[in-house]
Enzyme design. Structure first.
Site, PDB file in Angstrom:
ATOM      1  N   ASN A   9       0.936  -1.237  -0.152  1.00  0.00           N
ATOM      2  CA  ASN A   9       0.092  -0.001  -0.107  1.00  0.00           C
ATOM      3  C   ASN A   9       0.783   1.212   0.078  1.00  0.00           C
ATOM      4  OD1 ASN A   9      -1.543   2.085   0.497  1.00  0.00           O
ATOM      5  ND2 ASN A   9      -2.345   1.479   2.403  1.00  0.00           N
ATOM      6  N   LYS A  11       0.137   4.038  -0.257  1.00  0.00           N
ATOM      7  CA  LYS A  11      -0.460   5.365   0.244  1.00  0.00           C
ATOM      8  C   LYS A  11      -0.131   6.568  -0.370  1.00  0.00           C
ATOM      9  CE  LYS A  11      -0.141   3.263   4.767  1.00  0.00           C
ATOM     10  NZ  LYS A  11      -0.207   3.105   6.360  1.00  0.00           N
ATOM     11  N   HIS A  95      -9.567   1.263   5.197  1.00  0.00           N
ATOM     12  CA  HIS A  95      -8.459   1.301   5.826  1.00  0.00           C
ATOM     13  C   HIS A  95      -8.428   2.032   6.869  1.00  0.00           C
ATOM     14  CE1 HIS A  95      -4.204   2.297   6.360  1.00  0.00           C
ATOM     15  NE2 HIS A  95      -3.793   1.419   5.771  1.00  0.00           N
ATOM     16  N   GLU A  97      -6.898   4.806   7.733  1.00  0.00           N
ATOM     17  CA  GLU A  97      -6.589   6.187   7.551  1.00  0.00           C
ATOM     18  C   GLU A  97      -7.823   6.750   6.842  1.00  0.00           C
ATOM     19  OE1 GLU A  97      -2.895   5.431   5.500  1.00  0.00           O
ATOM     20  OE2 GLU A  97      -1.977   4.768   7.581  1.00  0.00           O
ATOM     21  N   GLU A 172      -5.415  -5.027  10.512  1.00  0.00           N
ATOM     22  CA  GLU A 172      -4.400  -3.846  10.774  1.00  0.00           C
ATOM     23  C   GLU A 172      -4.541  -3.299  11.942  1.00  0.00           C
ATOM     24  OE1 GLU A 172      -2.176  -2.803   6.826  1.00  0.00           O
ATOM     25  OE2 GLU A 172      -4.025  -1.331   7.107  1.00  0.00           O
ATOM     26  N   GLY A 178       2.678   2.162  10.963  1.00  0.00           N
ATOM     27  CA  GLY A 178       3.694   3.191  10.752  1.00  0.00           C
ATOM     28  C   GLY A 178       4.203   3.645  12.173  1.00  0.00           C
ATOM     29  N   SER A 217       3.577  -2.457  10.276  1.00  0.00           N
ATOM     30  CA  SER A 217       4.792  -2.391  10.497  1.00  0.00           C
ATOM     31  C   SER A 217       5.703  -3.834  10.200  1.00  0.00           C
ATOM     32  CB  SER A 217       5.198  -1.757  11.998  1.00  0.00           C
ATOM     33  OG  SER A 217       4.929  -0.743  12.146  1.00  0.00           O
TER      34      SER A 217
HETATM   35  P1  13P Z   1       3.078   0.183   7.636  1.00  0.00           P
HETATM   36  O1  13P Z   1       3.645  -1.098   7.230  1.00  0.00           O
HETATM   37  O2  13P Z   1       3.900   1.434   7.344  1.00  0.00           O
HETATM   38  O3  13P Z   1       2.937   0.079   9.194  1.00  0.00           O
HETATM   39  O4  13P Z   1       1.406   0.589   7.230  1.00  0.00           O
HETATM   40  C1  13P Z   1       0.677  -0.466   7.141  1.00  0.00           C
HETATM   41  C2  13P Z   1      -0.736  -0.320   6.528  1.00  0.00           C
HETATM   42  O5  13P Z   1      -1.011   0.646   6.863  1.00  0.00           O
HETATM   43  C3  13P Z   1      -1.009  -0.809   5.245  1.00  0.00           C
HETATM   44  O6  13P Z   1      -1.943  -0.861   4.878  1.00  0.00           O
END
Ligand code: 13P
Length: 267
Positions: A9, A11, A95, A97, A172, A178, A217
């Site tokens: 992803n 982002k 997601h 976010e 997740e 992150g 992560s």
């Molecule tokens: P990270 O791997 O940067 O923690 O992000 C995970 C994520 O949100 C994947 O959709």
């Protein structure tokens, strides 16, 4: 036997030049890996570029979200057929976010999930609890409510369609995204098992087939131990998917875990 899946992803990262380098690095790193599926979910403006570079490879591409409407006055939104027009086969939905920063809800996730499967896209429904919910022991309550909001809207025909397009769940935990903090493999396994049991209440065959991937992560150095868990069928990778070497190492970890699982089953 489920086939493992690794999804990058991106982002809101990238530009034409850096994308090309990243995709070329991933292509050469995963071209010999045949035991798992690989996907990159890129920002919408780069789907055309992704298609041009990936169409003759073993890497799929997809969107990071999709709107539930087919067309109309929805400024800034992208319809499911627009993703399929550009060769997308997967789409991320719900997601954290999107939920936290863009006010999306279980209701919008359900509507988008339905629109995605009807368009023939494989939806990857993201579920997971915040740190406060985790610390309050509410992980299963939250995950169940996020899953049920979508599953309850699916009639028998929709459910069959969701299975036909191989719907995917992604656990997740928000506190691991992150942050560099990741769920321990047995913690992830417990939630993945819970998700699978919840699907089994609806349809045991589907539960055995659905892929449940872990995100938060995931890096090259922790991927293998997470993917070795029986109900962890791969990963949804954020930051590490922006570095070809790191992402390829994660893909190799999935591929080798799958390969050793196959071997174990044969012997
Ligand atoms: P990270 O791997 O940067 O923690 O992000 C995970 C994520 O949100 C994947 O959709």
């Amino acid at each position: 036997m489920r086939r493992n899946l690794v999804v990058g992803n991106w982002k809101m990262h990238g530009d034409m030049r850096s994308n090309e380098m990243l995709l070329n690095g991933i292509i050469s790193g995963v071209q010999e890996l045949h035991n798992a599926d690989f996907v990159v979910c890129v920002p919408n403006p780069y789907l055309f570029q992704a298609r041009a570079l990936l169409e003759k490879t073993n890497i799929h591409w997809g969107g990071q979200n999709v709107n539930q409407h087919e067309e109309g006055a929805f400024t800034g939104a992208v319809a499911p057929h627009m993703l399929t027009d550009l060769g997308c086969t997967y789409v991320l939905l719900g997601h954290s976010e999107r939920r936290n920063l863009f006010y999306e809800t279980n209701l919008t996730a359900a509507a988008r999930f339905d629109a995605a499967i009807k368009a023939g896209l494989t939806p990857i429904l993201c579920v997971g609890e915040t740190l406060a919910e985790h610390e309050a022991g509410l992980t299963e309550v939250i995950v169940a409510s996020q899953m049920d909001a979508v599953m309850a809207t699916l009639g028998e025909q929709d459910f069959a369609q969701a299975m036909a397009v191989n719907m995917v769940f992604a656990y997740e935990p928000v506190w691991a995204i992150g942050t560099g903090r990741t769920a321990m493999p047995d913690q992830a396994q417990a939630v993945h098992e819970f998700i699978r049991h919840r699907i089994a209440r609806r349809n045991p065959d589907a539960a055995a087939k659905v892929r449940i991937i872990y995100g938060g992560s995931v890096k090259a150095n922790n991927a293998e131990s997470l993917f070795a868990m029986p109900d962890v069928d791969g990963g949804l990778i954020g930051g590490a998917s922006l570095h070809a070497e790191e992402f390829v190492a994660i893909c190799q970890a999935t591929n080798s875990v799958t390969a050793s699982t196959c071997l174990a089953e044969l012997t």
